[in-house]
Design a protein around this motif. Structure first.
Motif, mmCIF file in Angstrom:
data_model
loop_
_atom_site.group_PDB
_atom_site.id
_atom_site.type_symbol
_atom_site.label_atom_id
_atom_site.label_comp_id
_atom_site.label_asym_id
_atom_site.label_seq_id
_atom_site.Cartn_x
_atom_site.Cartn_y
_atom_site.Cartn_z
ATOM 1 N N SER A 49 0.938 -1.228 -0.082
ATOM 2 C CA SER A 49 0.050 -0.109 -0.020
ATOM 3 C C SER A 49 1.034 1.248 -0.020
ATOM 4 C CB SER A 49 -0.835 0.045 1.178
ATOM 5 O OG SER A 49 -1.783 1.049 1.240
ATOM 6 N N THR A 50 0.645 2.081 -0.939
ATOM 7 C CA THR A 50 1.396 3.381 -0.803
ATOM 8 C C THR A 50 0.632 4.294 0.208
ATOM 9 O OG1 THR A 50 1.721 3.034 -3.264
ATOM 10 C CG2 THR A 50 2.182 5.223 -2.618
ATOM 11 N N VAL A 51 1.396 4.843 0.879
ATOM 12 C CA VAL A 51 0.955 5.675 1.741
ATOM 13 C C VAL A 51 1.574 7.090 1.960
ATOM 14 C CG1 VAL A 51 0.329 5.811 4.426
ATOM 15 C CG2 VAL A 51 0.711 3.832 3.439
ATOM 16 N N CYS A 52 0.709 7.917 0.968
ATOM 17 C CA CYS A 52 1.239 9.382 1.161
ATOM 18 C C CYS A 52 0.121 10.117 0.222
ATOM 19 C CB CYS A 52 2.460 9.391 0.031
ATOM 20 S SG CYS A 52 2.406 8.890 -1.577
ATOM 21 N N PRO A 53 -0.141 11.268 0.432
ATOM 22 C CA PRO A 53 -1.149 12.154 -0.336
ATOM 23 C C PRO A 53 -1.144 12.078 -1.585
ATOM 24 C CG PRO A 53 -0.419 13.345 1.743
ATOM 25 C CD PRO A 53 0.704 12.158 1.600
ATOM 26 N N ASP A 54 -2.131 11.894 -2.534
ATOM 27 C CA ASP A 54 -2.139 11.666 -3.808
ATOM 28 C C ASP A 54 -1.517 10.743 -4.547
ATOM 29 O OD1 ASP A 54 -4.125 13.836 -3.862
ATOM 30 O OD2 ASP A 54 -2.522 15.201 -4.022
ATOM 31 N N CYS A 55 -0.802 9.871 -3.818
ATOM 32 C CA CYS A 55 -0.237 8.643 -4.467
ATOM 33 C C CYS A 55 -1.392 7.810 -5.245
ATOM 34 C CB CYS A 55 0.578 7.864 -3.266
ATOM 35 S SG CYS A 55 2.046 8.738 -3.040
ATOM 36 N N ASP A 57 -2.513 4.955 -4.601
ATOM 37 C CA ASP A 57 -3.156 4.105 -3.765
ATOM 38 C C ASP A 57 -4.267 5.001 -2.663
ATOM 39 O OD1 ASP A 57 -2.767 1.802 -5.030
ATOM 40 O OD2 ASP A 57 -1.371 1.073 -3.122
ATOM 41 N N ASP A 58 -4.192 6.388 -2.950
ATOM 42 C CA ASP A 58 -4.738 7.421 -1.922
ATOM 43 C C ASP A 58 -6.154 7.597 -2.660
ATOM 44 O OD1 ASP A 58 -5.308 9.070 -0.029
ATOM 45 O OD2 ASP A 58 -4.103 10.680 -0.992
ATOM 46 N N THR A 60 -10.624 6.822 -1.692
ATOM 47 C CA THR A 60 -11.696 6.114 -0.726
ATOM 48 C C THR A 60 -13.090 6.092 -1.408
ATOM 49 O OG1 THR A 60 -11.750 8.234 0.505
ATOM 50 C CG2 THR A 60 -10.167 6.652 1.408
ATOM 51 N N SER A 64 -10.741 1.675 0.611
ATOM 52 C CA SER A 64 -9.204 2.347 0.413
ATOM 53 C C SER A 64 -8.328 1.599 -0.269
ATOM 54 C CB SER A 64 -8.532 2.845 1.932
ATOM 55 O OG SER A 64 -8.556 1.300 2.701
ATOM 56 N N ASP A 66 -5.834 -0.373 -0.213
ATOM 57 C CA ASP A 66 -4.643 -0.969 0.558
ATOM 58 C C ASP A 66 -4.667 -2.584 -0.241
ATOM 59 O OD1 ASP A 66 -4.430 1.047 2.536
ATOM 60 O OD2 ASP A 66 -6.117 -0.180 3.397
#
Length: 158
Positions: A49-55, A57-58, A60, A64, A66
């Protein structure tokens, strides 16, 4: 308008204690092309899962992003309706692991930029058996993405 039907066979989903490498389509930029009437075997085993704003996978929309795997297709010159069929789902059964999927079709005005995504068609949440994603009124000669990830259920944790 013609209807394009795509088949996906998703297997070996949500295992855990094994040494699995990341799937080749772990990210949007590595999305695997899918074609009408061609079956494809895929897995989200060890997807990240990429966890950063506007990446990539961002999002919902209905879930989400993941443990996502990505697929892509382009409509023909007339556009129309698409049905992406998921069948023969096979989940690795382990304690504390989910055995459901979530999936949707995305349109991206900027490829792989979550801020440009629009969810189109239906959204599957918690699918544990065969299902289809259907989207109508697709634009001609346009690239779309199918994103699939595992769903937590029954108190399972990642």
């Amino acid at each position: 308008m013609k209807m394009m039907r795509v088949n996906l066979l998703l297997m070996t989903l949500f295992g855990g204690m094994f040494a699995w490498s990341q799937p080749a389509n772990d990210g949007c930029t590595q999305a695997i092309p899918i074609c009408p009437s061609v079956s494809l075997t895929a897995s989200n085993q060890s997807a990240t899962s990429t966890v950063c704003p506007d990446c990539e996978d961002d999002f919902t929309f209905c879930f989400s992003g993941d443990n996502s795997v990505w697929f892509t297709f382009q409509t023909n010159a007339t556009g129309g309706t698409v049905s992406v069929d998921f069948s023969n789902l096979n989940f690795v059964i382990q304690a504390n692991r989910g055995n459901l999927l979530q999936a949707t079709i995305l349109q991206a005005t900027v490829p792989c930029d979550a801020s440009s995504y629009t969810a189109i068609g239906n959204c599957e949440i918690g699918a544990g058996a065969n299902f289809s994603l259907v989207a109508t009124g697709l634009l001609p000669l346009t690239t779309y993405y199918v994103v699939v990830n595992g769903a937590l259920n029954g108190g399972a944790t990642l």
